[in-house]
Each structure stands twice: as C-alpha cells, then as structure tokens.
Enzyme design. Structure first.
Site, mmCIF file in Angstrom:
data_model
loop_
_atom_site.group_PDB
_atom_site.id
_atom_site.type_symbol
_atom_site.label_atom_id
_atom_site.label_comp_id
_atom_site.label_asym_id
_atom_site.label_seq_id
_atom_site.Cartn_x
_atom_site.Cartn_y
_atom_site.Cartn_z
ATOM 1 N N GLY A 12 0.773 -1.235 0.000
ATOM 2 C CA GLY A 12 0.000 0.000 0.000
ATOM 3 C C GLY A 12 0.805 1.286 0.000
ATOM 4 N N ASN A 14 1.450 3.229 -2.534
ATOM 5 C CA ASN A 14 0.701 4.241 -3.294
ATOM 6 C C ASN A 14 -0.479 4.772 -2.487
ATOM 7 O OD1 ASN A 14 1.609 4.739 -6.192
ATOM 8 N ND2 ASN A 14 1.777 2.511 -6.058
ATOM 9 N N ARG A 65 -16.736 -14.841 -8.876
ATOM 10 C CA ARG A 65 -16.340 -13.426 -8.840
ATOM 11 C C ARG A 65 -17.520 -12.512 -8.542
ATOM 12 N NH1 ARG A 65 -11.146 -12.107 -10.534
ATOM 13 N NH2 ARG A 65 -10.091 -13.867 -11.483
ATOM 14 N N MET A 90 -4.956 -6.377 -6.695
ATOM 15 C CA MET A 90 -4.529 -7.416 -7.633
ATOM 16 C C MET A 90 -5.629 -8.409 -7.999
ATOM 17 S SD MET A 90 -1.636 -6.106 -8.152
ATOM 18 C CE MET A 90 -0.723 -7.245 -9.173
ATOM 19 N N ARG A 91 -6.892 -8.035 -7.804
ATOM 20 C CA ARG A 91 -8.006 -8.844 -8.314
ATOM 21 C C ARG A 91 -8.585 -8.162 -9.537
ATOM 22 N NH1 ARG A 91 -7.815 -13.736 -6.890
ATOM 23 N NH2 ARG A 91 -10.028 -14.075 -7.333
ATOM 24 N N ASN A 107 -7.045 3.645 -11.731
ATOM 25 C CA ASN A 107 -6.085 2.577 -11.441
ATOM 26 C C ASN A 107 -4.694 3.075 -11.782
ATOM 27 O OD1 ASN A 107 -5.098 -0.122 -10.916
ATOM 28 N ND2 ASN A 107 -4.921 -0.394 -13.140
ATOM 29 N N HIS A 109 -1.023 1.558 -13.014
ATOM 30 C CA HIS A 109 -0.448 0.344 -13.609
ATOM 31 C C HIS A 109 1.028 0.606 -13.897
ATOM 32 C CE1 HIS A 109 -0.420 -3.423 -15.754
ATOM 33 N NE2 HIS A 109 0.251 -2.830 -16.724
ATOM 34 N N THR A 141 -12.102 0.764 -16.990
ATOM 35 C CA THR A 141 -13.229 0.302 -17.803
ATOM 36 C C THR A 141 -13.250 -1.220 -17.695
ATOM 37 O OG1 THR A 141 -11.828 0.188 -19.761
ATOM 38 C CG2 THR A 141 -13.041 2.248 -19.411
ATOM 39 N N ASP A 145 -6.764 -3.057 -17.698
ATOM 40 C CA ASP A 145 -5.699 -2.073 -17.906
ATOM 41 C C ASP A 145 -5.924 -1.246 -19.168
ATOM 42 O OD1 ASP A 145 -4.471 -2.965 -15.572
ATOM 43 O OD2 ASP A 145 -3.316 -4.471 -16.631
#
Ligand code: GAR
Length: 196
Positions: A12, A14, A65, A90-91, A107, A109, A141, A145
């Site tokens: 964590g 970030n 999911r 990471m899901r 997000n 990346h 979206t 990524d």
C-alpha cells in the site's frame, strides 16, 4: 468534498501517498481503505493514519467473482464513497462491478500503457530491450488495464537494471504521479499529464 475509497492488496505505498495528499485544501478525503487480503500491510498503514479499513477476503468465494464483487459493493455502502482508486489491487474486477463505477474509478499500472497490460510488466520491458519504462494512471473500464489515460511518468532503463531495480524506480514515480492525477481528476480535469 469527494470521498475516495482506496483498494489495495499489498504494502500500500501508493495508498499512503494518496492518503497523505488528501489534506488541507485538497478537494478529496480518503473514506476507507479496502483489501481483498486481510493481512495486507496496507491495512495497518491506513489504520495508523486514522483511515477506516475493511477486508473482504476473496478466497471464500472461490471462482465466484460475482458474489465477491457483490460483497465488495455491499461493504462499501456505509462509507459512502464518491469514487474508487485502485492502488495495487490485484483482483481483476468484472464489468458487473466496474460499470456502475465507470468514470469514477482510477487505477495505477506499472507500465507505459498500452504496453504491457497485465503482470510482470518490468520483466517484459527489459526483455523487449525498451529504453524507457514507467507507469500510467487511467480510468477503469471493463477491459483490463484499458480506459482513458490521465497521466504517465517515464524513467530511463539502465543497462544493469533488473525487474526489481526497475520496479523500485518506477514506484518512486508512481508516488508522484498518482496524487497529482487524483487531485486533477477530482477537480474535473481529464487531459493527460506527463512526468517528469
Ligand atoms: C504498484 O507498482 C502498482 O503499480 C502495481 O502494484 C504495485 C503496488 O504497490 N499495480 C499493479 O500491478 C496492478 N495491476 P503498493 O502496494 O506499494 O502501492
């Protein structure tokens, strides 16, 4: 005031930078830090900063999911977030979760998207012989990524870089880029910023 939920899976770092940035005249505040990993280091760091935390372990849901994402959504409700920042979460989130949040979820990346979506981005950049690497903040979206790019930061690849040394240098740029983009996003800016 824009209420920001931050999703983490690991240390964590970030998330810490985002929380630290949201003080004073900043138009956002962290309302909760959520993790799919109950033992994520990020949860303790958030609690130490006085931010409410929440764990929704994905493992009991197995391959289901949708039930996991329903649990995420339900757990978020009491915190009344206006938007979500994925920060090392990471899901993979499916369209069922993403669509209602589209335009309100960011997000970060660790690659210069559209290059190297998915995992092992630094190893792939080194294998390709790239002269530069970096990180991207984008709107989330349903496609992995993907989504409008709001900011990118570049670093030069050194001849002796390993995936770990490159990751560490890129992470330093992530810590600058994500708070910058988040603030601009809350202020309604949608053009792309570049660092350095
Ligand atoms: C960061 O490098 C972030 O870009 C990456 O995970 C790391 C989390 O570090 N995210 C992804 O790979 C998402 N697919 P942190 O927990 O110290 O912020």
């Amino acid at each position: 005031m824009t209420r920001v939920a931050i999703f983490v899976s690991g240390g964590g770092s970030n998330m810490v930078k985002l929380v630290e940035s949201m003080t004073g005249d900043h138009p956002g505040r962290a309302c909760v830090v959520l993790s799919n990993q109950p033992d994520a280091g990020g949860l303790k760091k958030a609690a130490d900063m006085g931010v409410p935390t929440l764990a929704v372990d994905h493992r009991p849901f197995g391959k289901d999911r949708q039930s996991f994402e329903d649990a995420l959504q339900t757990a978020l409700v009491p915190f009344e977030p206006d938007m979500i920042c994925l920060a090392g979460f990471m899901r993979v989130l499916t369209a069922g979760f993403v669509s209602p949040w589209q335009g309100k979820m960011l997000n970060i990346h660790p690659s210069l998207l559209p290059k190297y979506k998915g995992l092992h981005t630094h190893a792939r950049a080194l294998e390709a012989g790239d002269g530069e690497a970096g990180c991207t903040v984008h709107e989330v979206t349903p496609a992995l990524d993907d989504g409008p790019i709001l900011g990118q930061a570049r670093v030069t690849v050194a001849p002796d870089d390993t995936p770990d040394t490159l990751a560490a240098r890129v992470l330093g740029m992530e810590h600058q880029l994500y708070p910058l983009v988040l603030r601009r996003f809350i202020e309604g800016k949608r053009d792309t910023v570049f660092l350095p």
